[in-house]
Design an enzyme around this catalytic site. Structure first.
Site, PDB file in Angstrom:
ATOM      1  N   GLU A   1       0.805  -1.221   0.000  1.00 13.83           N
ATOM      2  CA  GLU A   1       0.000   0.000   0.000  1.00 13.83           C
ATOM      3  C   GLU A   1       0.839   1.272   0.000  1.00 13.83           C
ATOM      4  O   GLU A   1       0.937   1.981   1.015  1.00 13.83           O
ATOM      5  CB  GLU A   1      -0.954  -0.003   1.193  1.00 13.83           C
ATOM      6  CG  GLU A   1      -2.002  -1.087   1.090  1.00 13.83           C
ATOM      7  CD  GLU A   1      -3.105  -0.964   2.141  1.00 13.83           C
ATOM      8  OE1 GLU A   1      -2.898  -0.276   3.144  1.00 13.83           O
ATOM      9  OE2 GLU A   1      -4.168  -1.566   1.942  1.00 13.83           O
TER      10      GLU A   1
ATOM     11  N   GLU B   1      -5.975  -8.100  -0.360  1.00  9.42           N
ATOM     12  CA  GLU B   1      -6.468  -8.159   1.012  1.00  9.42           C
ATOM     13  C   GLU B   1      -7.972  -7.975   0.967  1.00  9.42           C
ATOM     14  O   GLU B   1      -8.449  -6.939   0.519  1.00  9.42           O
ATOM     15  CB  GLU B   1      -5.894  -7.020   1.860  1.00  9.42           C
ATOM     16  CG  GLU B   1      -4.409  -7.096   2.087  1.00  9.42           C
ATOM     17  CD  GLU B   1      -3.909  -5.927   2.936  1.00  9.42           C
ATOM     18  OE1 GLU B   1      -4.703  -5.315   3.669  1.00  9.42           O
ATOM     19  OE2 GLU B   1      -2.723  -5.618   2.843  1.00  9.42           O
TER      20      GLU B   1
HETATM   21  C1  GAL Z   1      -4.276  -2.661   5.075  1.00 10.81           C
HETATM   22  C2  GAL Z   1      -2.812  -3.039   5.202  1.00 10.81           C
HETATM   23  C3  GAL Z   1      -2.638  -4.263   6.068  1.00 10.81           C
HETATM   24  C4  GAL Z   1      -3.412  -4.111   7.327  1.00 10.81           C
HETATM   25  C5  GAL Z   1      -4.855  -3.849   7.002  1.00 10.81           C
HETATM   26  C6  GAL Z   1      -5.744  -3.716   8.192  1.00 10.81           C
HETATM   27  O1  GAL Z   1      -4.456  -1.371   4.631  1.00 10.81           O
HETATM   28  O2  GAL Z   1      -2.251  -3.271   3.944  1.00 10.81           O
HETATM   29  O3  GAL Z   1      -1.271  -4.470   6.311  1.00 10.81           O
HETATM   30  O4  GAL Z   1      -2.880  -3.061   8.075  1.00 10.81           O
HETATM   31  O5  GAL Z   1      -4.952  -2.664   6.269  1.00 10.81           O
HETATM   32  O6  GAL Z   1      -7.081  -3.568   7.800  1.00 10.81           O
END
Ligand code: GAL
Length: 683
Positions: free
Chosen positions: A142, A304
């Site tokens: 990110e 994710e």
């Molecule tokens: C994302 C990030 C992850 C984790 C997640 C939590 O933005 O890439 O590493 O922090 O959020 O929701």
């Protein structure tokens, strides 16, 4: 098509690793990510690299037939790097460096950061690049961070500007420096703005700063991609983007990434509908980014996916039962190569200790989201993956023009069989995102919302959306292209619009189109000067209302609320008026006009209203252009991928599908439950 999860072995005792890998496999996961944020574990002292533990974990994954996505750890530089090379730390406007102790504490332009990155990424790629279990690489995590204020960054900004403008006079012109006499006489005088907010500074400079800062991350990304490329064979190279995040324009990394990926956290608890759908999320917001990711080179994955409640939103909303499974299927239906979740195990420590995972802190008890991932894994196993591959389409040539106007015959909806096949183009342009943030003019103007509205309106008709980019030629074979709010235009883009309409295309433009050139300066002349011949009218004035205040616009004898932006339009004699304002002192002024060109049409929608209006107008246009539409409820989507049909129900009530008797359900049934999914084949 596989699903899986991030696992952070370095965060758990060694004696639990085997058990955790067993659970990951037992839950039906097929992919595991590792390495993200683990730089210290890989290189506890400068140059002392130890990847044996990671090799051991990859072996554990291999033994359980899990594929591995390896992540480079650069989003979390180790303490020795921050301490020994303090100029790797980003600097704030007051000259103080960021402190160590979280993540993203690096300046992508710092030479020492780049050198350290080269060393660790090379070591990883040399060791694991050809590993048979490794299917792809995620670079960093990110990309984001405010405009850095280190001397190295200011220098790089000047160099970037010099390459772009060549002379200081050209820069002064592009930045409109006659305004307040803010002329520069040398590039060395220029600084990167302190922050994204304009604060009465120069908006053209801020626009360039946004472009530059995205290029800075792209340059850093390229350092890693260039190391990986010769070492990893055909395995994909990607990074995980945040949706519509201004710090990184994915297009800037298009030459370096072989697959595009994003992180989706659909429910953060801030939506306020009167029912339970705030626990399920907005399918347009999700689908728009899926299709955006698909638009760069056709390959994309969901990196994710929110598995449950999150720690960071301030509103710990419980998800609607089934929502996680629905999101998994939404990504599959939109063409994802994989869907993975952050994270396997809920942490017991650190800032994210309330963040759900597939299992709880004990490492064995599945969470609600974990059970839905496991269910999706069993369902996915029922698909014939070969049948997902072939993408059927319907003839895309623009159909002959039916008569314009209110009397256009209602087409009989042709049902889900062909739904998801006919494609409408939607132009999305990162440059506009930046400039709207810099200089919104209307505080309530929201480019993301505008895009989601049009996207949702198209999807509601069972049509497929292809995201188009303003810096690429427009495809001539799409029956309809919607181009919302492309405020800054290049000559090439204006030409492309003309060509598309000449070729018989149906172009839909909105308020705030073609007001400016690509420096962000207004054209000398009437508003929207370059497109006036296309729209067959004029923008005589515009109006905007404040929070809670609405006015009315009338379309096909129905009144709708609007409030964010309304262009008052003048229509030339042979230009049709499709919608008019229904109140205010200018009641009866045109709000939507349509000009018929020899082969194609241009519809100009001057009003930024709410979803209902945009949906009604889109339906009217799709009927007029004889697109094969299926009238769906707003929160239901039908998609097609290969031989499979998907119905995604984002409502909190069931949806009754009408399918032909030949339909064979692979998942679900014709009654698609609330937050439910149906997948079927026909014929
Ligand atoms: C994302 C990030 C992850 C984790 C997640 C939590 O933005 O890439 O590493 O922090 O959020 O929701």
């Amino acid at each position: 098509m596989k699903i899986g999860t991030y696992y952070y072995p370095e965060q758990w005792p060694r004696e639990q690793w085997e058990r955790d890998f067993d659970s990951i496999a037992r839950m039906g996961m097929q992919i595991v990510h590792m390495g993200e944020f683990a730089w210290f574990r890989m290189e506890p002292q400068e140059g002392k690299i130890n990847l044996d533990w990671l090799a051991e974990c990859i072996e554990m994954a291999r033994e359980r037939e899990l594929d591995v996505i390896l992540c480079t750890p650069t989003a979390a530089p180790p303490i020795w790097l921050s301490q020994e090379y303090p100029e790797t730390l980003p600097m704030s406007a007051d000259g103080s460096p960021h402190r160590f102790g979280g993540r993203r504490h690096y300046n992508p332009l710092s030479p020492d950061m780049v050198a350290a990155t080269r060393r660790i990424v090379t070591a990883m790629a040399d060791r694991f690049g050809q590993h048979p279990s490794v299917i792809g690489w995620q670079i960093d995590n990110e990309y984001c961070g405010g405009f850095d204020q280190s001397p190295a960054t200011h220098r790089a900004f000047r160099q970037w500007l010099q390459n772009r403008y060549k002379t200081i006079d050209a820069l002064n012109q592009a930045w409109g420096c006659q305004f307040w006499n803010t002329y520069y006489t040398e590039f060395s005088q220029i600084q990167l703005p302190a922050r994204r907010e304009l604060d009465y500074c120069n908006p053209h400079q801020h626009l360039d700063a946004s472009r530059f800062w995205s290029c800075a991350f792209a340059r850093f990304n390229k350092v890693q991609a260039d190391i990986l490329k010769p070492r990893v064979g055909k395995r994909f190279i990607t990074t995980n983007f945040m949706p519509l995040h201004p710090d990184a324009n994915p297009a800037d990394m298009a030459d370096d990434l072989t697959l595009f990926a994003w992180d989706s956290y659909p429910v953060s608890g801030h939506d306020k509908p009167g029912n339970q759908t705030f626990r399920i999320a907005d399918p347009a917001a999700i689908g728009l980014v899926h299709d955006q990711m698909a638009s760069y080179n056709g390959r994309w994955g969901l990196m994710e996916l929110q598995p449950g409640q999150v720690n960071w939103s301030g509103v710990p909303t419980l998800l609607y039962p089934g929502a996680v499974r629905l999101w998994i299927w939404t990504a599959i239906a939109h063409g994802a190569e994989f869907v993975t979740t952050y994270r396997f195990r809920q942490p017991r420590f650190g800032t994210e200790l309330f963040h759900h995972g597939l299992v709880g802190t004990d490492g064995v008890t599945p969470s609600a989201g974990g059970r839905e991932f496991a269910l999706a894994a069993t369902e996915l196993a029922r698909l014939d993956l070969g049948k997902l591959a072939a993408v059927p389409t319907v003839a895309a040539a623009p159909p002959p023009m039916p008569p314009v106007g209110r009397k256009a015959a209602k087409l009989v909806p042709i049902g889900p069989t062909t739904a998801g096949l006919a494609t409408v183009g939607l132009v999305f342009d990162f440059e506009q995102l930046w400039y709207y943030q810099t200089l919104p003019q209307a505080r309530r103007w929201d480019y993301g919302k505008l895009l989601r509205q049009w996207y949702g309106a198209i999807k509601r008709l069972g049509l497929k959306v292809e995201i188009l980019h303003a810096h690429r030629p427009l495809p001539m074979n799409l029956p309809m292209i919607v181009c919302p709010g492309v405020q800054m235009v290049s000559e090439g883009f204006v030409q492309g619009m003309h060509q598309y309409v000449q070729a018989g295309g149906n172009l839909v433009l909105t308020c705030r189109t073609a007001l400016m050139d690509t420096t962000g300066q207004l054209f000398e002349g009437p508003l929207a000067a370059p497109i006036l011949p296309l729209i067959g009218g004029m923008v005589e004035a515009y109006d905007g209302l404040t929070d809670g205040v609405t006015a009315k616009v009338e379309l096909e004898d129905k009144l709708y609320d609007w409030s964010i932006w309304g262009d008052l339009l003048y229509a030339e004699r042979d230009t049709k008026v499709l919608a008019r304002y229904a109140d205010q002192f200018y009641a009866d002024a045109a709000a939507v006009i349509q000009k018929k060109h020899p082969k194609g049409t241009v519809t100009y929608c001057g009003v930024f209203a709410e979803q209902e209006f945009t949906s009604a107008l889109t339906e009217q246009l799709a009927r007029q252009f004889a697109l094969p539409v299926t009238a769906l409820p707003e929160r239901v989507q039908i998609c097609r991928r290969g031989a499979y049909h998907f119905c995604l129900n984002y409502q909190d009530v069931p949806y009754e599908l009408s399918v032909p008797s030949s339909a064979r359900f692979v998942v679900g049934a014709a009654t698609v439950e609330a937050a439910g999914v149906a997948v079927w084949e026909e014929g």
